[in-house]
Design an enzyme around this catalytic site. Structure first.
Site, short mmCIF file in Angstrom:
data_model
loop_
_atom_site.label_atom_id
_atom_site.label_comp_id
_atom_site.label_asym_id
_atom_site.label_seq_id
_atom_site.Cartn_x
_atom_site.Cartn_y
_atom_site.Cartn_z
N GLY A 22 0.81 -1.21 0.00
CA GLY A 22 0.00 0.00 0.00
C GLY A 22 0.84 1.25 0.00
O GLY A 22 0.52 2.24 0.68
N ALA A 23 1.90 1.26 -0.81
CA ALA A 23 2.90 2.33 -0.72
C ALA A 23 2.73 3.42 -1.77
O ALA A 23 3.63 4.24 -1.93
CB ALA A 23 4.30 1.73 -0.82
N ASN A 24 1.62 3.44 -2.49
CA ASN A 24 1.47 4.48 -3.52
C ASN A 24 0.86 5.76 -2.98
O ASN A 24 0.81 6.77 -3.67
CB ASN A 24 0.66 3.95 -4.71
CG ASN A 24 -0.75 3.55 -4.33
OD1 ASN A 24 -1.03 3.35 -3.15
ND2 ASN A 24 -1.62 3.42 -5.31
N GLY A 26 -0.42 8.02 0.99
CA GLY A 26 -0.60 8.06 2.44
C GLY A 26 0.58 7.56 3.24
O GLY A 26 1.74 7.86 2.95
N GLY A 28 1.85 4.56 3.62
CA GLY A 28 2.78 3.68 2.93
C GLY A 28 3.75 4.44 2.06
O GLY A 28 4.95 4.11 2.00
N SER A 146 -3.92 -0.45 14.59
CA SER A 146 -4.68 0.78 14.78
C SER A 146 -5.20 0.84 16.21
O SER A 146 -5.41 -0.21 16.85
CB SER A 146 -5.87 0.82 13.81
OG SER A 146 -6.80 1.81 14.14
N TYR A 172 -13.72 -3.71 11.29
CA TYR A 172 -12.40 -3.07 11.25
C TYR A 172 -11.63 -3.38 12.53
O TYR A 172 -10.45 -3.76 12.49
CB TYR A 172 -12.54 -1.56 11.07
CG TYR A 172 -11.21 -0.84 11.00
CD1 TYR A 172 -10.38 -0.98 9.89
CD2 TYR A 172 -10.77 -0.02 12.04
CE1 TYR A 172 -9.15 -0.32 9.82
CE2 TYR A 172 -9.56 0.64 11.98
CZ TYR A 172 -8.76 0.49 10.87
OH TYR A 172 -7.55 1.14 10.80
#
Length: 307
Positions: A22-24, A26, A28, A146, A172
């Site tokens: 998820g590094a594209n 925010g 990440g 979280s 969640y």
């Protein structure tokens, strides 16, 4: 340990290989950017390759992109196979990607989306890549949880996929509690080794795209009062970066913002809920995760190490 730990405290990462899911965007993206700036070879493991390529161009350095869709175990297996083929050693696996508060949806395998993505997808990815970390001295698996692991959170072993009724917040919370239970159980299994550790982190409340599905009661303050109630992604990424790089970190620790309520602030060692430390539940979750995914982890025994 410093009370005001920042990116400047990250040691030289030259020669290290880091995979960040998820590094594209925010958290990440900020995690990947900071690691690359310290010399790491970083793989952006992302669902949208085009966005990943744009992110890689913004970061610069030795950064590559790997297609990874955590909502499909076929995609996770394919990504793991490609990563294994191109990276004989891995120093850091950062399980960052996640979804938060979506309407009820399922993954390709029929798992509830948050549990399937946030926990099971990363469980499989870690299991398939772990033998690339085990020989590497100082290697780490960092899983992002979280504060939501405390909110309406329990592992509903009798209805893991919320088929009887669905709560976005509860689902969640379950997934983030599962992230911590996975971290602690993985560390227990790694403990006979002197090479690899498992650590967790949480970003506090960061103003990122992850909040887009928040229930209406949360959306108004997040959108209108974001500067007061949240912190920028650069700050939100610091607990993950500290867990990944601080030489003083030990296995099984959990890092989060040091401010009031762990909402904002510089990263420090924090505690998680009593439920997250239930060893019987951790082991049960591990067994169920293996059964659901068909993935078992490699034997964790001492072996020859790579410096």
């Amino acid at each position: 340990m410093s009370d005001n730990w920042t990116e400047q405290h990250i040691p030289d990462q030259t020669g290290r290989v880091a995979i960040v899911t998820g590094a594209n965007t925010g958290l990440g993206f900020e995690t990947a950017r900071a690691l690359a700036a310290r010399g790491a070879r970083v793989v952006l493991a992302v669902r949208d390759v085009e966005k990943g390529e744009h992110a890689a161009a913004r970061i610069g350095g030795e950064v590559s992109v790997q297609a990874l869709d955590l909502t499909s175990l076929d995609s996770v297996r394919s990504a793991a196979a490609e990563l294994r083929a191109t990276h004989p050693r891995i120093d850091l696996l950062i399980n960052n990607a996640g979804v938060m508060y979506p309407p009820r949806k399922t993954t390709a395998e029929g798992f509830e989306l948050q549990f399937g993505t946030n926990h099971l997808g990363h469980f499989v990815l870690t299991g398939l890549l772990l033998d690339r970390l085990l020989p590497v001295l100082g290697s780490r698996v960092v899983t992002v949880s979280s504060t939501g692991h405390r909110i309406q959170a329990a592992i509903h072993f009798d209805d893991l996929h919320w088929e009887r009724s669905y709560s976005r917040v509860g689902a969640y919370g379950q997934s983030k509690l599962a992230n911590l239970m996975f971290t602690y159980e993985l560390q227990r299994r790694l403990s006979p080794l002197d090479t690899t550790i498992s650590v967790a982190a949480h970003p506090g409340v960061s103003n990122t795209e992850l909040m887009r599905n928040s229930p209406g009661v949360f959306r108004v303050p997040v959108n209108w009062l974001a500067p007061l109630l949240t912190q920028k992604p650069e700050m939100g990424a610091l607990p993950t970066l500290r867990a990944a790089t601080d030489p003083a970190v030990t296995g099984g620790q959990y890092y989060g913002p040091g401010g009031r309520g762990e909402v904002r602030g510089h990263p420090k060692l924090v505690t998680s809920s009593p439920d997250s430390h239930d060893q019987a539940a951790q082991q049960h979750l591990w067994t169920v995760s293996e059964e659901l995914t068909g993935v078992t982890f490699p034997a964790m025994t001492p072996q020859q190490t790579d410096s």
